[in-house]
Design a protein around this motif. Structure first.
Motif, short mmCIF file in Angstrom:
data_model
loop_
_atom_site.label_atom_id
_atom_site.label_comp_id
_atom_site.label_asym_id
_atom_site.label_seq_id
_atom_site.Cartn_x
_atom_site.Cartn_y
_atom_site.Cartn_z
N GLN A 39 0.84 -1.19 0.00
CA GLN A 39 0.00 0.00 0.00
C GLN A 39 0.88 1.24 0.00
N GLY A 40 0.35 2.31 -0.58
CA GLY A 40 1.02 3.61 -0.52
C GLY A 40 1.48 4.11 -1.87
N THR A 41 1.81 5.38 -1.88
CA THR A 41 2.36 6.04 -3.05
C THR A 41 3.49 6.92 -2.58
N PRO A 42 4.70 6.80 -3.04
CA PRO A 42 5.13 5.87 -4.08
C PRO A 42 5.17 4.43 -3.57
N CYS A 43 5.22 3.49 -4.52
CA CYS A 43 5.22 2.07 -4.17
C CYS A 43 6.15 1.34 -5.13
N TYR A 44 6.87 0.34 -4.61
CA TYR A 44 7.81 -0.43 -5.41
C TYR A 44 7.60 -1.91 -5.11
N ARG A 51 5.20 2.64 -8.71
CA ARG A 51 4.15 3.65 -8.83
C ARG A 51 4.72 4.90 -8.17
N ARG A 52 4.86 5.93 -8.96
CA ARG A 52 5.40 7.18 -8.46
C ARG A 52 4.27 8.07 -7.94
N ALA A 53 4.64 9.00 -7.12
CA ALA A 53 3.64 9.87 -6.49
C ALA A 53 2.85 10.68 -7.52
N ALA A 71 2.35 9.76 -10.82
CA ALA A 71 1.76 8.95 -11.89
C ALA A 71 0.57 8.15 -11.35
N PRO A 72 -0.61 8.30 -11.95
CA PRO A 72 -1.76 7.55 -11.47
C PRO A 72 -1.70 6.06 -11.83
N ARG A 73 -0.92 5.70 -12.88
CA ARG A 73 -0.80 4.31 -13.31
C ARG A 73 0.63 3.83 -13.12
N PRO A 74 0.83 2.56 -12.78
CA PRO A 74 2.19 2.02 -12.69
C PRO A 74 2.80 1.89 -14.08
N GLY A 75 4.11 1.88 -14.16
CA GLY A 75 4.80 1.74 -15.43
C GLY A 75 5.75 0.56 -15.41
N THR A 76 6.06 0.04 -16.58
CA THR A 76 7.00 -1.07 -16.69
C THR A 76 8.09 -0.70 -17.67
N ARG A 77 9.24 -1.34 -17.50
CA ARG A 77 10.33 -1.13 -18.43
C ARG A 77 11.13 -2.41 -18.48
N LYS A 78 11.53 -2.82 -19.68
CA LYS A 78 12.35 -4.02 -19.84
C LYS A 78 13.64 -3.61 -20.52
#
Length: 92
Positions: free
Chosen positions: A37-42, A61-63, A65-72
């Motif tokens: 739980q929380g923002t930011p979240c990892y 999830r950054r404070a 950004a409303p949506r989480p992001g992914t990166r490969k």
């Protein structure tokens, strides 16, 4: 209302759910791996593949950004916003 996106990682379905109660959940193969739980979240987890190969899945999830992001490996994940690394430079 929950926000969700999914991707396929070498035959393993990965689902990320931003729940309405401010929890962020990471599922691999339909099993809950992490929920915080929380923002930011990892969140992170290791996905084991055949022949002792592994993938590390990270969700942030950054404070702002409303949506989480992914990166490969420096590339944008499917259906998710791109989160550049600190300093704004991509590694080759």
């Amino acid at each position: 209302m929950a926000t969700e996106f999914s991707l396929n990682l070498a035959g393993h379905p990965v689902d990320v759910i931003a729940e309405a109660d401010d929890h962020l959940a990471l599922y691999v193969d339909g099993c809950l791996r992490k929920r915080r739980q929380g923002t930011p979240c990892y969140l992170w987890t290791n996905v084991e593949l055949p022949f002792e190969d592994h993938y590390l899945v990270e969700v942030r999830r950054r404070a702002r950004a409303p949506r989480p992001g992914t990166r490969k490996r420096g590339t944008q994940g499917a259906g998710a916003p791109h989160n550049p690394p600190p300093g704004g430079r991509e590694s080759a």
